[in-house]
Design a protein around this motif. Structure first.
Motif: not given
Length: 403
Positions: A228-230, A272-273, A319-322
């Motif tokens: 997850l970003k931020g 994180g996943v 929700l922002e994630f890579g």
């Protein structure tokens, strides 16, 4: 000389020591009761369960159905009135611990709404019993359901219903039956809890006997790593409950997409996943597992877009994630200390996936894959220039996918 109840109790005690499913025990019990002169048409066993999502397990044998039906009751249904004005509800609430009903009597028929349905099914006699297991306090804390035990009912279509002698026999065998139910549910709980915390495939490994530290194997798998970003900023600007809701919403988007595509979520690392899609040439081909990993990643972003629409209306940050995708060999097994083990995947391939995910920020691309993954996946990717990643001496070739 032993009577019917003694014979059945002895058999139930032996059943509790077997690995037989509760369905086998209920079918065997029904046969023994009928053979012994008590013509049951239905047996129902409900047992409370201390489980993250399930509050009770229900098993029903019915003379009209060729198999025993076992179902679970989600915790969220506890306040739905499911147990209101029912025999089991009164037993759970300790208003009664034994019920004997003649459904030919109109006054008895009016006691519970379900009696009318029973009568329509030809049921004449009904009996229910309850047994408590240890202390109830805190068993289902927070949901208003503090019953720790089992409720059992028997029904008959015999015109005369259950006699007093029948009821006494049934009452005598309840404790032994509840022991079987408790053993079965404890086995179910162990497997369900392990699957909840470890994942289905990893839980199966542990239950098969792989429990010693250092015990593991080298397996090939597609790897999905997401973060997850931020999140640090969110944790400092949101109240704790809202932050937890945000993290769980992110997990709902990513981890659920993985499990629904046949993957295994190994770890929640903070926010994180880490997930894998184990490869087997016969049942889980390499190309299929890479395609499943990619599909789950794209599904995660689609769910996040839907979730962010709702979050915007509530003035919540999106929700922002890579997500990074890789395929390679990992060490899959038990790591940790003698007293605290973790069943997980580790090795350079996992470290590479984590580094690639971190690069999604610099690349301003939320979904990246290694060239190895892109070569194995049947979906065409856009090749990118190799990049230097921390911890790796050689440049890493990457590719991007549409989300």
């Amino acid at each position: 000389m032993p009577d019917l109840s003694d014979t059945i109790i002895s058999w139930l005690n032996d059943q509790a020591l077997t690995d037989d499913d509760l369905s086998i025990t209920l079918s065997g019990l029904a046969k023994r009761l009928v053979d012994g002169g008590i013509p049951v048409a239905r047996i129902n066993v409900g047992r409370s369960l201390l489980h993250p999502t399930i509050v009770a397990i229900n098993a029903e044998w019915n003379v009209d159905v060729p198999h025993v039906e076992i179902s679970s009751i989600p915790r969220k249904f506890v306040h739905s009135g499911l147990f209101d004005n029912t025999p089991f509800g009164d037993i759970i609430a300790r208003r009664v611990n034994r019920i004997h009903a003649d459904l030919k009597d109109p006054a008895v028929l009016a006691q519970y709404p379900m009696y009318e349905k029973f009568k329509q099914d030809g049921i004449i006699g009904y009996a229910a019993f309850g047994r408590h297991f240890g202390k109830d306090i805190g068993v289902q804390k927070g949901i208003g359901f503090d019953f720790n035990g089992a409720a059992v009912s028997f029904s008959t279509r015999r015109f005369s219903g259950f006699s007093k002698a029948d009821i006494d026999t049934l009452d005598r065998i309840i404790s032994a039956l509840c022991i079987c139910s408790r053993v079965h549910n404890d086995t179910f709980l162990m497997q369900a809890t392990l699957e909840t915390y470890l994942g289905r495939h990893s839980a199966g490994q542990v239950l098969s006997g792989k429990i010693e530290r250092g015990e593991g194997e080298i397996i090939e798998c597609a790897i999905l790593y997401s973060d997850l970003k931020g999140s640090l900023g969110l944790s400092q600007t949101m109240d704790m409950n809202s932050y937890f809701d945000t993290v769980n919403a992110y997990f709902d988007c990513t981890a659920r997409a993985v499990t629904e595509h046949g993957g295994e979520v190994l770890k929640f690392i903070g926010d994180g996943v880490l997930a894998i899609f184990p490869i087997d040439n016969t049942t889980r081909p390499r190309a299929n597992m890479c395609a499943a990993a990619l599909s789950s990643a794209q599904e995660a972003f689609a769910r996040a877009a839907h979730e962010n629409t709702k979050r915007a209306t509530n003035n919540l940050p999106p929700l922002e994630f890579g997500i990074a995708l890789h395929v390679g060999e990992v060490l899959y097994g038990n790591v940790g200390t003698e007293s605290r083990l973790d069943f997980t995947a580790t090795g350079p391939a996992v470290g590479l996936a984590a580094r690639v995910e971190a690069h999604t920020r610099a690349a301003d691309t939320p979904l990246l894959a290694t060239a190895e993954f892109a070569d194995a996946c049947p979906t065409t990717a856009q090749p990118l220039e190799p990049v230097h990643l921390p911890g790796f001496t050689e440049p890493v070739a990457l590719a991007s996918y549409q989300i």
